[in-house]
Design a protein around this motif. Structure first.
Motif, mmCIF file in Angstrom:
data_model
loop_
_atom_site.group_PDB
_atom_site.id
_atom_site.type_symbol
_atom_site.label_atom_id
_atom_site.label_comp_id
_atom_site.label_asym_id
_atom_site.label_seq_id
_atom_site.Cartn_x
_atom_site.Cartn_y
_atom_site.Cartn_z
ATOM 1 N N UNK A 102 0.849 -1.192 0.000
ATOM 2 C CA UNK A 102 0.000 0.000 0.000
ATOM 3 C C UNK A 102 0.888 1.247 0.000
ATOM 4 N N UNK B 119 12.718 16.409 6.521
ATOM 5 C CA UNK B 119 11.428 15.724 6.430
ATOM 6 C C UNK B 119 11.607 14.202 6.427
ATOM 7 N N UNK C 192 13.094 3.359 6.163
ATOM 8 C CA UNK C 192 12.707 2.291 7.080
ATOM 9 C C UNK C 192 12.408 1.058 6.240
ATOM 10 N N UNK D 134 9.734 -1.703 5.409
ATOM 11 C CA UNK D 134 8.356 -2.191 5.544
ATOM 12 C C UNK D 134 8.381 -3.705 5.550
ATOM 13 N N UNK E 238 7.342 -2.260 15.000
ATOM 14 C CA UNK E 238 7.685 -0.980 14.370
ATOM 15 C C UNK E 238 8.677 -0.230 15.243
ATOM 16 N N UNK E 239 9.713 0.283 14.619
ATOM 17 C CA UNK E 239 10.720 1.044 15.363
ATOM 18 C C UNK E 239 11.912 0.205 15.778
ATOM 19 N N UNK F 72 12.536 -0.975 11.441
ATOM 20 C CA UNK F 72 11.418 -1.682 10.817
ATOM 21 C C UNK F 72 10.137 -0.859 10.913
ATOM 22 N N UNK F 73 9.316 -0.965 9.885
ATOM 23 C CA UNK F 73 7.956 -0.440 9.940
ATOM 24 C C UNK F 73 7.049 -1.622 9.636
ATOM 25 N N UNK G 52 -0.050 -3.913 5.245
ATOM 26 C CA UNK G 52 -0.267 -3.564 3.845
ATOM 27 C C UNK G 52 0.962 -3.739 2.959
#
Lengths: 697, 645, 170
Positions: free
Chosen positions: A203, A597, A602, A604, A617-618, A634-635, A639
């Motif tokens: 996603x 920004x 990371x 996924x 996550x993290x 990691x995230x 999705x």
């Protein structure tokens, strides 16, 4: 303080290679703001990278003057040099290489794009056939697929978003990997009621706006398309009139497609058969106002060449060429009734020599416009087909863009000369012998280019401010080198004004014509060719060749049987990469605002897979392949396809002078061991990279 | 402005308030101690180094300006201490003894002084006449610059007053000799028993190739008492002659009962020497009162302890004796009238108040002058009314262009540290003269470095008492020439160093007070006037109870003396390294950052009269944005994922 | 709320952050501070497809701004004619009371000047008849500048209500 002086300069952005038209506000000799050019775009909108051009210009962490290495290649030890010293250094070594090994031992790698005339002229004038650019890691398979089918390049057609009623995108993250105008057009089209279907292995922001969205098995896009084609043909939903008039080989396609039913495609891709059928129906209903994104700057797998072909075949089936809301032929200055814009490359006699990368003799179906950069290490290390000894690297960074940089570096180390011309530090620049800093796009004027399209025009990049550091425009650098190498006669100019005058001499136009809007329109309205008889395909048959004469002649089948994409071995994931709206891969990572920004990438990873390894996550994880290991945060998300992991490309910069980006995030291409190969479309199979993931405590 | 300052100004400060040089140090010292040191020593820096136990570095800092740390550490009258800002809190620092400690640690426990390499090598030779502190200092700095220096000394041993004047119980000779050796080690040649100006003239030295001269011949000629009987008895002696004789081994008591006329250090040194030589009754005869005596305070105390009686308001008028021996010193009582040109009240004799003091010897110690008239070779030098050598201020040049002078010969009887200052200035002027450079101008002393302060809490800092300097046993004092003051030991010294207020960092400009009181209306940080033009932060004693921890003072501080650090749940406010406040921090419920002080939140709540629930959830500004964004679309904020997509 | 507001069309916004960068570029905002920010809310599955909202968070220029009440020096000011809230930097002492007070996280700390600065709707541009940089530069024209002439008070109130969901007062 003296009175403020203000001016507005219209130019072309270079923060990425979309090259958007821009309006530069200049105050007291410094850039005040950069907007989109309202005369072209209809508004001053401009993507974040374009907006960050001002801090790029003001940043001191970019090249500031000529540098000659004082240590080993890649040691990071440099000494400052004067321009004369650096140019003499390059010219002497080039001369020696040419004398010893012949001119073909010099190769020129280019970032590519629109402003290539002078680079092409330069290498040609040296007597070498070896111009190539970065497309091997980019759109080679798309280019070559379109070339095989229609005899012309990918970018001889463009998408008519304005009138499009239905769009299908395959991993084309059009709302994150953005071009300003395209993103705006796409959103406008959605507002105008365009429906859109999106396939990806994960996603993303584009998926978030889709009407239909499927996370598909990596590499199975081709199967989905075969299912669609199957439906279009079996249900006779295609534009028979158009096919009859313009297509060669329809019967072969029909025969080939018969086993590839939507049900078959469901098994391959995970997309339900009824969805595939529905998509085919939806397309057929609004045909030819359908856009199927052929892939943009995408190099995927061994066989994505055939997938790209399938896209263009669907266009043909839907009658989508020169069709409102589909593909429109790009028209150039000649199509608009002008004499051609003159090119310097045409002043140089033809070079009749074998190319170093096999294009034209080993790979006859691949285009010499792009070449095969991935062949550089092989050619250098094996002197195959002949010694390659000098590499002129113009704003190209294969060590960042191509798989397996260690292998690439091995090749570069064996060169007698590696010279990089760039505005930024690059990984390839860092291992060069000499770096020649080019003035930034805000500090230099470039040649005029034809912006071909349904409504062609001329564009120009124009200098807005004086160079902040000791950098020079490309035309000056190449001219200086040419004079030193005895090929100055092919660069018959002394200023950029001379160049523009030369280019425009036959067209009845002059530099001043660009002042008020930054561009010169060559047609009042869109030029449309007759769909019945006016389409200009450049194949031997002058038609779209489903059975490609070019392929067949070279022993490459037009319809090889479908092969499933490779499955990652047990415990491995397929590494996929992508882009964000705020970065142009590695080149903007050190930009103060853009870095702020998105400073890091990371990884996924699918929730179910992450759970198995206890990854949240993290968490910091190790990602490894063939003995190369990196770490990344990691995230964890539902999705993404469970067999794949995903990250932003270009991170993990290894140039200490780029302090903001230095060692931030993970450098994905180092994991792509052994992928410096030539797939059938001329691309490197970048996503055929399988990695292991391990949680670090 | 220099980059990477150890104490960067607050971002909201006027960047032009303090001028920094390229080296990142202030153009001018802001420490009153340094500004008032005749040698301009960077006192706060060396004290900080002593506090860190880095004695070698401390000595190196001192020896940038003064080659005699040990001598000065024992006998300097320390004008610096009078300017020490700590005295407005309690008592000044023992600056002198800290210096002595550093020297002792390096000389006795360490590897000795580092001998500096010459910065250049020049061919010119320079002659220094006189090897007292002025001459040796000039030689030291000239050699360091790269000149070949010869020091000519009339006496058998170099050192001037340090060897032949100041008694051993104050200044052990061994210390002096080792510091002189360190100057010799730089290649300075010292020729003793060679008076210049009499048989050997400056012209002769010029002929030998000397290109410049420094005269540091001291002030050895005692002023005459000018009273009847002065010339009639051999027991009337001058203090310096007496001290010189004792120094060179003639340790004979002048008489059992001795009167010393005068109130300066020479008088007291002579008196205390008499005690040690066995005189039973030693008296100081002084025209004014004890409090006007120019001698050091400590010397006056120690003298009293040693049983020396001071006859105050007493003017000698006649010396009486028989058979060539003194019997009495006749004196008049005096009263104090209007102040004279020295600012001290003028004594006036009371007629008819004569009385006789039975004494066997009288030592005159009312002042000295250079014995310049004894040396015809210097005859062409301009002199002052007081018969001292006239020089141009600040560059020490005499009326003869290649002759420079300093020390007591120029100032009249003064201190070792003043002589050192003069010798140093002269050395740089001679360098400029020889190199044809612009003569040095009047420049206030500069910091030599910037040393991080020793971090401690305000209450701890304010309650460290000034260290007492231990003395040897009184009985031993009265019967030997052993050193009286034992100085600081290492533990006491490092404790003492912590008391330093680091005036080299804070310039006491009061901007913090202004912003806190006048702009913010909080009045948490307060300075008080102390002395004529100085402010001092009194809050060292009780912290800053009203502080809300907003940081405006830090933001505006032009010196960077005020700093904020958020750590361990507290916001710590530091003033020149001293923690002057600690305030509890609030933790962001979104990201866990500690972002604001709890009192600040309450302070703001009151100001905006917000409903209580407004600040119920504690969020930093970034998380407030996230929280609001989620709430705007009816979602529960998720603070974690925001940053890792 | 001020006389003006910035309307964000969620359907058009792609979360590209051009607004943030145009804002920073126009206002020369150093790294670390941001006058406006895109806060992504999502992905959240709706009708089978994960959707995401990108919430544009500039300063909303409150009717009764707490930042103004909290400011001890009068540096934080609300312009009477149109309600734009901005900082007079010559008066700011950097106490950050406004940052503590604002429930929206709008006032920002300028570590280079030691003063607070914030979104002022690019009032210099507004006064010249232009639109704020975020609006002008928005890649997909998702942000729209709504000036008093284009908006009824009812519309503004509706917008304010939407904005202030969950806020104590504003």
């Amino acid at each position: 303080m003296s009175e403020t002086s203000k001016k507005v300069v219209y130019s072309v952005c270079s923060m990425c290679t979309v090259r958007c038209p821009i309006e530069i506000e200049v105050e007291n000799g410094a850039v005040k703001h950069i907007w989109g050019n309202p005369h072209v775009l209809g508004g001053r909108f401009l993507c974040p990278r374009g907006a960050a051009g001002k801090v790029f210009e003001n940043d001191s962490e970019r090249l500031q003057g000529p540098m000659i290495r004082s240590g080993e290649r890649g040691s990071g030890e440099w000494r400052k040099a004067t321009w004369d010293e650096a140019l003499d250094y390059v010219a002497e070594r080039l001369k020696k290489v040419i004398e010893t090994y012949g001119p073909e031992s010099v190769i020129l790698g280019d970032r590519g794009g629109a402003f290539t005339d002078l680079q092409k002229a330069f290498i040609k004038a040296l007597g070498s056939p070896n111009y190539f650019n970065h497309h091997g890691s980019c759109s080679n398979s798309v280019h070559n697929a379109h070339n095989g089918l229609t005899g012309q390049r990918r970018n001889t057609v463009s998408y008519d978003w304005k009138n499009c009623k239905y769009a299908v995108l395959y991993g084309r993250n059009i709302l994150e990997s953005i071009g300003t105008k395209e993103a705006k057009d796409f959103i406008d089209a959605l507002e105008n009621g365009m429906k859109f279907t999106y396939f990806d292995i994960r996603w993303n922001y584009t998926a978030a706006k889709a009407d239909r969205f499927h996370i598909i098995k990596p590499g199975s896009d081709y199967a989905v398309n075969l299912g669609i084609i199957h439906t279009l043909i079996s249900e006779k939903l295609y534009d028979a009139e158009f096919v009859n008039r313009w297509v060669v080989g329809f019967d072969e396609l029909a025969k080939f497609i018969s086993p590839y039913t939507p049900e078959w495609a469901e098994k391959e891709s995970g997309v339900p058969a009824r969805e595939i059928v529905a998509i085919a129906h939806e397309m057929a209903e609004v045909k030819p106002a359908v856009i199927l994104y052929a892939g943009w700057m995408t190099a995927w797998t061994e066989d994505d060449y055939y997938f790209r072909r399938s896209i263009y075949m669907i266009y043909a089936l839907l009658g989508g060429y020169e069709a409102k809301g589909g593909l429109l032929f790009n028209k150039n200055e000649v199509d608009a009734g002008y004499k051609p814009l003159k090119k310097f490359v045409d002043l140089v006699p033809k070079v009749d020599k074998k190319r170093f990368d096999g294009v034209g003799w080993k790979y006859k179906h691949l285009s010499a416009d792009y070449g095969l950069a991935q062949m550089v290490p092989h050619a250098v290390l094996n002197e195959d087909p002949y010694p390659v000894k000098a590499f002129i690297n113009y704003r190209f960074d294969p060590l960042s863009a191509f798989p397996d940089p260690e292998k690439f570096k091995e090749g570069l180390r064996k060169l007698d000369l590696l010279v990089t011309i760039d505005v930024n530090y690059s990984h390839t620049g860092w291992v060069s012998d000499v770096i020649l800093p080019e003035a930034t796009y805000l500090e230099r004027t470039d040649s005029v280019i034809v912006k071909s399209g349904p409504k062609p025009s001329l564009w120009m990049r124009r200098k807005a401010v004086e160079p902040k550091f000791d950098a020079k425009p490309k035309w000056w650098i190449l001219k200086q080198l040419a004079d030193r190498l005895g090929i100055g006669q092919y660069f018959p100019y002394n200023s950029v004004e001379d160049i523009i005058a030369f280019q425009l001499q036959d067209m009845g136009l002059k530099l001043e014509d660009f002042n008020s809007k930054g561009t010169v329109s060559l047609a009042k309205d869109q030029i449309m060719w007759d769909r019945k008889d006016g389409l200009k395909f450049k194949t031997p048959s002058k038609k779209i060749e489903f059975v490609s004469s070019m392929l067949e002649e070279n022993g490459i089948p037009s319809f090889p049987p479908y092969e499933s994409s490779k499955e990652p071995p047990d415990g491995f994931f397929r590494l996929t990469t992508g882009k964000t709206a705020v970065h142009t891969q590695g080149t903007t990572l050190n930009n103060p605002y853009l870095n702020e920004i998105q400073p890091e990438n990371s990884l996924w990873i699918n929730t179910a897979e992450a759970d198995k390894m206890g990854i949240k996550s993290g968490d910091t994880v190790e990602i490894s392949a063939d003995g190369v290991a990196q770490t990344i945060k990691a995230y964890v998300t539902d999705f993404i396809h469970p067999t794949a992991v995903y990250t932003l490309h270009g991170y993990g910069r290894e140039i200490p002078l780029q302090s903001r980006a230095f060692k931030k995030g993970m450098r994905d291409n180092t994991l792509m061991k052994g992928l410096l190969t030539v797939a059938v479309g001329g691309n490197c199979p970048i996503t055929d990279c399988f990695v292991k993931i391990r949680k670090l405590s | 402005m220099g980059k990477n300052l150890l104490f960067p100004p607050g971002p909201g400060a006027d960047p032009l308030h303090i001028v920094y040089e390229e080296d990142g140090l202030k153009r001018e010292s802001s420490a009153p101690c340094q500004l008032n040191c005749p040698a301009g020593i960077d006192i706060p820096s060396y004290i900080a180094l002593i506090g860190r136990g880095e004695y070698d570095k401390a000595i190196a800092i001192i020896r940038n300006d003064n080659p005699f740390p040990w001598v000065c550490g024992l006998i300097c009258p320390n004008p610096c201490e009078q300017w020490c800002q700590r005295r407005y809190l309690d008592k000044a620092l023992c600056i002198k003894d800290l210096k002595g400690l550093a020297a002792r640690m390096v000389m006795e426990k360490g590897t000795g002084y580092l001998i500096p390499e010459p910065k250049e090598r020049y061919s010119e030779k320079v002659a220094v006449i006189g090897s007292g502190p002025a001459g040796l200092t000039a030689a030291y700095f000239l050699a360091w610059q790269g000149y070949r220096v010869t020091v000519f000394e009339a006496m058998p041993e170099p050192g001037g007053l340090m060897i032949a004047g100041i008694p051993e119980f104050r200044l052990p000779r061994d210390f002096v000799r080792r510091e002189i050796q360190a100057i010799r080690d730089m290649g300075v040649e010292i020729v003793v028993n060679t008076p210049i100006g009499d048989e050997v003239s400056l012209d002769e030295l010029r002929n030998q190739g000397y290109k410049a001269f420094f005269l540091g011949i001291g002030a050895w000629e005692g002023l005459r008492l000018g009273i009847e009987g002065e010339n009639d008895y051999p027991q009337v002696i001058s203090a310096l002659e007496f001290l010189k004789d004792v120094s060179f081994g003639k340790k004979i008591k002048p008489a059992n009962s001795v009167a010393i006329v005068g109130g300066g250090n020479a008088a007291i040194d002579a008196a205390r020497t008499c005690v040690r030589l066995g005189s039973q009754s030693v008296s100081i005869v002084y025209r004014r009162t004890r409090s006007e005596m120019p001698a050091h305070f400590e010397e006056i105390i120690q003298m009293a302890e040693e049983g020396i009686h001071v006859h105050q308001l007493t003017i000698p008028s006649k010396i009486l004796g028989s058979y060539g021996k003194i019997d009495f010193l006749e004196c008049l009582m005096a009263t104090l009238g209007e102040p004279d040109e020295s600012g001290r009240r003028r004594p006036t004799a009371v007629s008819g108040s004569e009385y006789k003091m039975p004494v066997g010897a009288v030592i005159g110690a009312i002042g000295q002058k250079p014995a310049i008239r004894r040396y015809p070779g210097f005859g062409y030098l301009d002199l002052t009314r007081r018969e001292t050598i006239r020089v141009r201020s600040h560059n020490q040049q005499t009326n003869v262009p290649d002759v420079f002078a300093g020390g007591d010969a120029v100032t009249g009887p003064a201190t070792v540290v003043e002589a050192i200052g003069g010798g140093k200035r002269a050395a740089f002027a001679i360098h400029a003269f020889l190199r044809d450079l612009k003569m040095p101008e009047i420049v206030p002393p500069r910091p030599r470095t910037m040393i991080p302060p020793i971090v401690l809490d305000y209450h701890k800092k304010s309650f460290i008492q000034r260290q007492e300097i231990p003395l040897i046993d009184l009985d031993r004092r009265m019967h030997s020439f052993d050193r009286v003051e034992l100085g600081l030991d290492e533990i006491a010294g490092r404790e003492e160093a912590k008391r330093c207020m680091r005036c080299d960092i804070c310039e006491r400009c009061g901007k913090c007070v202004e912003v806190c009181r006048d702009r913010l209306g909080v009045s948490a940080i307060r300075f008080f006037h102390s002395g004529e033009s100085s402010l001092i932060l009194k809050d060292y004693v009780h912290g800053l109870p009203k502080c809300i921890g907003c940081g405006s003072c830090v933001n505006i501080c032009p010196t960077g003396a005020l700093q904020l650090e958020d750590r361990d749940g507290e916001r710590v406010l530091l003033m020149s390294g001293t923690v002057i406040n600690r305030i509890k921090l609030e933790t962001c419920e979104g990201c866990g950052a500690q972002y604001v002080t709890k009192v600040m939140v309450r302070h703001v709540e009151k100001l905006i009269e917000a409903p209580e629930e407004a600040f119920e959830q504690k969020l930093c500004q970034d998380c407030k944005r996230i929280s609001k964004a989620f709430k705007m679309v009816g979602e529960t904020p998720d603070f974690s994922v925001q940053r890792i997509q | 709320m001020s006389e003006y507001y910035i309307y964000q069309d969620q359907k058009r916004c792609i979360g590209c952050r051009a607004c943030e960068v145009h804002c920073k570029t126009k206002n020369d905002v150093p790294v670390g501070a941001s006058f406006c920010k895109i806060i992504p809310v999502g992905p959240k599955v709706q009708d089978g497809i994960p959707r995401i909202k990108f919430i544009f968070m500039p300063c909303f220029h409150c009717e009764t701004p707490w930042c103004v009440s909290a400011c001890p020096t009068g540096a934080m000011q609300r312009r009477t004619e149109d309600g734009i809230v901005s900082v007079d930097k010559s008066l700011c002492i950097g106490c950050k009371a406004c940052i503590t007070a604002c429930p929206w996280g709008s006032p920002q700390w300028n570590k280079e000047t030691g003063r607070v600065f914030k979104c002022d709707y690019c009032k210099d541009r507004i006064d010249e008849g232009l639109e704020p940089a975020c609006v002008t530069g928005c890649t997909t024209a998702a942000l729209k500048w709504v000036s008093p002439s284009e908006s009824s008070s009812l519309k503004r109130e509706k917008f304010a209500k939407k904005i202030t969901q969950g806020a104590p007062t504003s």
